[in-house]
Design a protein around this motif. Structure first.
Motif, PDB file in Angstrom:
ATOM      1  N   THR A  26       0.837  -1.201   0.000  1.00  8.92           N
ATOM      2  CA  THR A  26       0.000   0.000   0.000  1.00  8.92           C
ATOM      3  C   THR A  26       0.872   1.252   0.000  1.00  8.92           C
ATOM      4  O   THR A  26       2.018   1.233   0.464  1.00  8.92           O
ATOM      5  N   LEU A  27       0.323   2.338  -0.508  1.00  8.42           N
ATOM      6  CA  LEU A  27       1.061   3.597  -0.581  1.00  8.42           C
ATOM      7  C   LEU A  27       0.150   4.734  -0.131  1.00  8.42           C
ATOM      8  O   LEU A  27      -0.930   4.933  -0.692  1.00  8.42           O
ATOM      9  N   SER A  28       0.598   5.461   0.898  1.00 10.05           N
ATOM     10  CA  SER A  28      -0.139   6.624   1.393  1.00 10.05           C
ATOM     11  C   SER A  28       0.665   7.884   1.091  1.00 10.05           C
ATOM     12  O   SER A  28       1.856   7.952   1.423  1.00 10.05           O
ATOM     13  N   LEU A  29       0.025   8.869   0.473  1.00 10.59           N
ATOM     14  CA  LEU A  29       0.665  10.140   0.137  1.00 10.59           C
ATOM     15  C   LEU A  29      -0.085  11.276   0.824  1.00 10.59           C
ATOM     16  O   LEU A  29      -1.293  11.437   0.610  1.00 10.59           O
ATOM     17  N   ALA A  30       0.608  12.040   1.636  1.00 10.60           N
ATOM     18  CA  ALA A  30       0.044  13.270   2.179  1.00 10.60           C
ATOM     19  C   ALA A  30       0.435  14.400   1.239  1.00 10.60           C
ATOM     20  O   ALA A  30       1.621  14.625   0.997  1.00 10.60           O
ATOM     21  N   GLN A  31      -0.571  15.113   0.714  1.00 11.45           N
ATOM     22  CA  GLN A  31      -0.309  16.124  -0.310  1.00 11.45           C
ATOM     23  C   GLN A  31      -0.859  17.479   0.130  1.00 11.45           C
ATOM     24  O   GLN A  31      -1.874  17.566   0.830  1.00 11.45           O
ATOM     25  N   PHE A  32      -0.165  18.518  -0.320  1.00 12.60           N
ATOM     26  CA  PHE A  32      -0.418  19.889   0.111  1.00 12.60           C
ATOM     27  C   PHE A  32      -0.742  20.728  -1.119  1.00 12.60           C
ATOM     28  O   PHE A  32      -0.001  20.707  -2.103  1.00 12.60           O
ATOM     29  N   HIS A  33      -1.866  21.449  -1.064  1.00 11.93           N
ATOM     30  CA  HIS A  33      -2.308  22.230  -2.224  1.00 11.93           C
ATOM     31  C   HIS A  33      -2.561  23.672  -1.800  1.00 11.93           C
ATOM     32  O   HIS A  33      -3.389  23.950  -0.923  1.00 11.93           O
ATOM     33  N   THR A  34      -1.827  24.595  -2.424  1.00 13.21           N
ATOM     34  CA  THR A  34      -1.984  26.010  -2.110  1.00 13.21           C
ATOM     35  C   THR A  34      -2.997  26.646  -3.050  1.00 13.21           C
ATOM     36  O   THR A  34      -3.208  26.153  -4.172  1.00 13.21           O
ATOM     37  N   PRO A  35      -3.638  27.734  -2.629  1.00  9.94           N
ATOM     38  CA  PRO A  35      -4.630  28.379  -3.497  1.00  9.94           C
ATOM     39  C   PRO A  35      -3.990  28.903  -4.774  1.00  9.94           C
ATOM     40  O   PRO A  35      -2.885  29.449  -4.768  1.00  9.94           O
ATOM     41  N   GLY A  36      -4.652  28.705  -5.881  1.00 12.22           N
ATOM     42  CA  GLY A  36      -4.148  29.154  -7.173  1.00 12.22           C
ATOM     43  C   GLY A  36      -3.264  28.155  -7.871  1.00 12.22           C
ATOM     44  O   GLY A  36      -2.991  28.290  -9.069  1.00 12.22           O
ATOM     45  N   GLY A  37      -2.798  27.126  -7.177  1.00  8.86           N
ATOM     46  CA  GLY A  37      -1.955  26.114  -7.803  1.00  8.86           C
ATOM     47  C   GLY A  37      -2.804  25.049  -8.477  1.00  8.86           C
ATOM     48  O   GLY A  37      -3.878  24.694  -7.999  1.00  8.86           O
ATOM     49  N   GLN A  38      -2.314  24.534  -9.607  1.00 12.82           N
ATOM     50  CA  GLN A  38      -3.078  23.510 -10.320  1.00 12.82           C
ATOM     51  C   GLN A  38      -2.876  22.133  -9.722  1.00 12.82           C
ATOM     52  O   GLN A  38      -3.797  21.327  -9.677  1.00 12.82           O
ATOM     53  N   TYR A  39      -1.657  21.863  -9.240  1.00 14.66           N
ATOM     54  CA  TYR A  39      -1.338  20.533  -8.743  1.00 14.66           C
ATOM     55  C   TYR A  39      -0.998  20.590  -7.262  1.00 14.66           C
ATOM     56  O   TYR A  39      -0.479  21.589  -6.753  1.00 14.66           O
ATOM     57  N   GLY A  40      -1.250  19.487  -6.579  1.00 19.01           N
ATOM     58  CA  GLY A  40      -0.818  19.338  -5.207  1.00 19.01           C
ATOM     59  C   GLY A  40       0.614  18.855  -5.149  1.00 19.01           C
ATOM     60  O   GLY A  40       1.115  18.250  -6.091  1.00 19.01           O
ATOM     61  N   ALA A  41       1.286  19.113  -4.032  1.00 16.19           N
ATOM     62  CA  ALA A  41       2.671  18.688  -3.840  1.00 16.19           C
ATOM     63  C   ALA A  41       2.702  17.602  -2.778  1.00 16.19           C
ATOM     64  O   ALA A  41       2.021  17.686  -1.754  1.00 16.19           O
ATOM     65  N   VAL A  42       3.491  16.557  -3.023  1.00 18.64           N
ATOM     66  CA  VAL A  42       3.617  15.468  -2.058  1.00 18.64           C
ATOM     67  C   VAL A  42       4.467  15.945  -0.896  1.00 18.64           C
ATOM     68  O   VAL A  42       5.643  16.272  -1.053  1.00 18.64           O
ATOM     69  N   ALA A  43       3.859  16.005   0.290  1.00 17.58           N
ATOM     70  CA  ALA A  43       4.576  16.441   1.484  1.00 17.58           C
ATOM     71  C   ALA A  43       5.235  15.269   2.196  1.00 17.58           C
ATOM     72  O   ALA A  43       6.302  15.416   2.794  1.00 17.58           O
ATOM     73  N   ALA A  44       4.609  14.105   2.180  1.00 20.33           N
ATOM     74  CA  ALA A  44       5.150  12.918   2.847  1.00 20.33           C
ATOM     75  C   ALA A  44       4.488  11.692   2.246  1.00 20.33           C
ATOM     76  O   ALA A  44       3.384  11.766   1.692  1.00 20.33           O
ATOM     77  N   LYS A  45       5.175  10.572   2.346  1.00 23.00           N
ATOM     78  CA  LYS A  45       4.590   9.323   1.859  1.00 23.00           C
ATOM     79  C   LYS A  45       5.058   8.173   2.728  1.00 23.00           C
ATOM     80  O   LYS A  45       6.112   8.227   3.364  1.00 23.00           O
ATOM     81  N   GLY A  46       4.233   7.141   2.759  1.00 20.44           N
ATOM     82  CA  GLY A  46       4.570   5.951   3.516  1.00 20.44           C
ATOM     83  C   GLY A  46       4.130   4.717   2.771  1.00 20.44           C
ATOM     84  O   GLY A  46       3.009   4.649   2.255  1.00 20.44           O
TER      85      GLY A  46
END
Length: 642
Positions: free
Chosen positions: A542-562
């Motif tokens: 299994t793969l868990s990705l915590a992602q962070f999305h700022t206003p105005g951005g099109q894509y989210g950024a991977v902050a951490a994964k496990g």
């Protein structure tokens, strides 16, 4: 020129030097998926002095031989930044193509045996025709002449830069692993050619899009009588081989059967295949693959079904076998269930189900080479996870066979939640072709998914390069629901491209959970935190990705994964992650967030700070590192995802 090539080549690096390990099945999947690109790579690296016709056949031969024999694990070169989204299977087969293409350009030595790549290919062969790519313009011709003037390693460096978009560091790694002794010299030599990388995608250099012309007709007439005599002798031998008692002609590309096993023979009898009534699903207690009827125009072709069963039981050396991780590739224990038999694009396809696995057999509609056998584990599949199967992929598109309860199919771009869905024709349970994100190279600018409608509503699935598409859901783990409403579609939109991290991993479903919103410092707006978790059929991986999305951005950024963690899943619906964020004024902050049941968050190490509640925001400096811990409302501790 050839002596310079030989001087730059040495023995390939040892297994100890290459580091990572790649499943042969993963390499096989990459080879099938990216075959046209790999063949183009081989064609460009091969010396133009071979002639266009032989160069085409050699490019295909080298590409087809890039897949190692056996079904174990093979060493891979170190990870590279642009190798088809970091796929180690693709990096491995690309290395084999580059290495053998360089070897093909070496001069034959008077002493010692020649390398296999230096000899004309035994397969593929085309009799009576000369094949060569379509002619390009003056720019393509000029580039081909410039490439011909380079040494083999320099030509490979130029192509890896332009076609594969690899930085020089990765080009150097590939060349070193391929046996080039002086990769820096090759890169320097390649610098002498203008960077006309866009021309490398021209039909001039495409060995998969060909023109045909006859060979020397007069010479062919002179050898006709000899060919007729040889064919007659071969026909006599063929009759002897296929006489009853020991022949394996009806088994197609299967390996010979050396022992008679009554149970195994019974499983290969097309007459014993399980066939379900078309309306069985309406009264069944479960909606899974066991209630799918047999569909397709070739369900009555006993010879085709026999070949499919025989190849499943004992695939021959020429059969391309692939399987999702954790899936056994052995033969069926008893007669399997027939789900489909028909023609899909340029192949005859048979899909079978044995209660635990889906097996897809494909053979070309013309010729007897190129059979493929693919496996996918589907134990426990029901409802949405048993609603579609991949029939075939070609030209960047994918066709699906849908469950009998599906009444409507459509295509949707997950990156554009407000764009609506485009209806797909659904004939006999088979969809019209739709774009596959698993086959699309380059930058992620869209992510097409399959939208199916049935008695239980609408659901979304995505092609991740396997037989069974992954089911997409949204919501808190344990309470996930279909991605059908506007809010659910908006949740997925910034994170659709992160699905590429789960390609070819045996994924059954992916859930996106918006677990926190956070006000950014210095009036930066409101950011959102989402955890995407990919579940597999086998339970592990299994793969868990915590992602962070700022206003105005099109894509989210991977902050951490496990990987192989319970966080953000049904067993542990909690997550904590952090990210370094730069404000519009140039200040750096550590931002961290946990779920709404997080009572406090603490940062230690390079940053020391704490906050009550589930959010943390503290000013710091660029490059700072910290370890995150949290406390849940019941007093239990929570570790940061990493």
């Amino acid at each position: 020129m050839q002596s310079q090539d030989a001087a730059q080549l040495r023995a390939p690096v040892s297994h100890a030097a290459v580091g990572a390990v790649v499943d042969v099945e993963q390499a096989g999947a990459a080879l099938v998926e990216h075959y046209p690109r790999l063949a183009r790579l081989a064609y460009l690296v091969l010396p133009p002095g071979l002639g266009r016709s032989r160069r085409v056949l050699t490019a295909h031969a080298l590409t087809q031989r890039a897949l190692p024999r056996g079904r174990g694990k093979m060493p891979s070169i170190p990870a590279q930044s642009s190798g088809r989204d970091g796929d180690p299977g693709y990096a491995f087969v690309r290395l084999q193509v580059v290495r053998t293409a360089l070897e093909a350009g070496l001069p034959l030595r008077r002493t010692g045996w020649p390398k296999r790549a230096q000899l004309p290919p035994l397969l593929p062969q085309v009799w009576g025709l000369r094949l060569f790519p379509r002619s390009g313009g003056a720019d393509e011709l000029a580039l081909d002449q410039r490439l011909a003037a380079l040494t083999g390693p320099a030509r490979a460096a130029y192509v890896l830069r332009g076609l594969e978009r690899l930085p020089d560091t990765d080009v150097r790694r590939v060349l070193t692993a391929a046996g080039v002794e002086y990769p820096d010299s090759a890169l320097a030599e390649a610098n002498g050619i203008p960077a006309q990388y866009g021309l490398l995608g021209s039909p001039e250099f495409d060995p998969c899009s060909l023109q045909a012309r006859p060979t020397d007709l007069m010479r062919r007439r002179q050898h006709t009588r000899a060919a007729i005599a040889a064919a007659a002798a071969l026909a006599v031998c063929g009759v002897l081989v296929t006489l009853p008692g020991g022949g394996w002609g009806p088994d197609g590309a299967a390996a010979p059967a050396y022992a008679q096993n009554p149970a195994a023979e019974a499983a290969l009898d097309p007459g014993r295949l399980v066939r379900v009534a078309p309306t069985a699903w309406k009264s069944a207690a479960r909606t899974d693959f066991s209630v799918w009827p047999a569909r397709g125009a070739l369900t009555g072709d006993s010879a085709l079904l026999r070949r499919a069963l025989a190849v499943w039981a004992r695939p021959g050396e020429q059969v391309r076998v692939s399987a999702t991780p954790g899936t056994q590739t052995g033969g069926p224990a008893g007669p399997p269930q027939l789900l489909y038999a028909g023609e899909v694009d340029t192949a005859r396809v048979v899909i079978l189900y044995d209660g635990l696995r889906i097996a897809r057999y494909a053979e070309p509609t013309s010729g007897e080479a190129g059979a493929a056998l693919d496996f996918a584990r589907v134990d426990g599949a029901t409802g949405a996870s048993a609603s579609a199967l991949v029939l075939g992929r070609s030209d960047g598109n994918v066709r699906y066979l849908t469950a009998p309860w599906v009444t409507k199919a459509a295509e949707r771009d997950l990156l554009k939640p407000g764009a609506g869905a485009m209806d797909l024709d659904l004939t006999g349970g088979v969809t019209a072709p739709l774009g596959s994100p698993a086959l699309r190279p380059g930058t992620c600018t869209s992510w097409n998914v399959l939208q199916l409608t049935g008695p239980s509503g609408t659901q979304l699935s995505t092609d991740l390069g396997e037989l069974v598409p992954a089911h997409l859901t949204t919501g808190r783990p344990g309470q996930a629901h279909e991605t059908s409403g506007d809010a659910a579609l908006r949740t997925w939109a910034p994170y659709a491209c992160s699905l590429s991290a789960s390609r070819a991993a045996g994924v059954s479903s992916v859930n996106a959970w918006s677990y926190a919103d956070q006000e950014l410092p210095e009036a930066g707006g409101r950011a959102s935190w989402v955890c995407t978790r990919a579940e597999t059929w086998r339970g592990e991986g299994t793969l868990s990705l915590a992602q962070f999305h700022t206003p105005g951005g099109q894509y989210g950024a991977v902050a951490a994964k496990g990987a192989d963690v319970t966080a953000c899943g049904p067993r542990d619906p909690h997550v904590l992650a952090g990210v370094l964020w730069k404000s519009g004024r140039g200040s750096w902050y550590l931002l961290a967030a946990g779920g709404k049941d997080t009572a406090s968050v603490r940062a230690t190490g390079g940053i020391s700070a704490s906050a009550r509640g589930n959010l943390l925001s503290v000013r710091t400096k660029q490059g700072a590192q910290a370890e995150l811990t949290g406390t849940l409302g019941d007093g239990s501790s929570l570790s940061g995802l990493n």
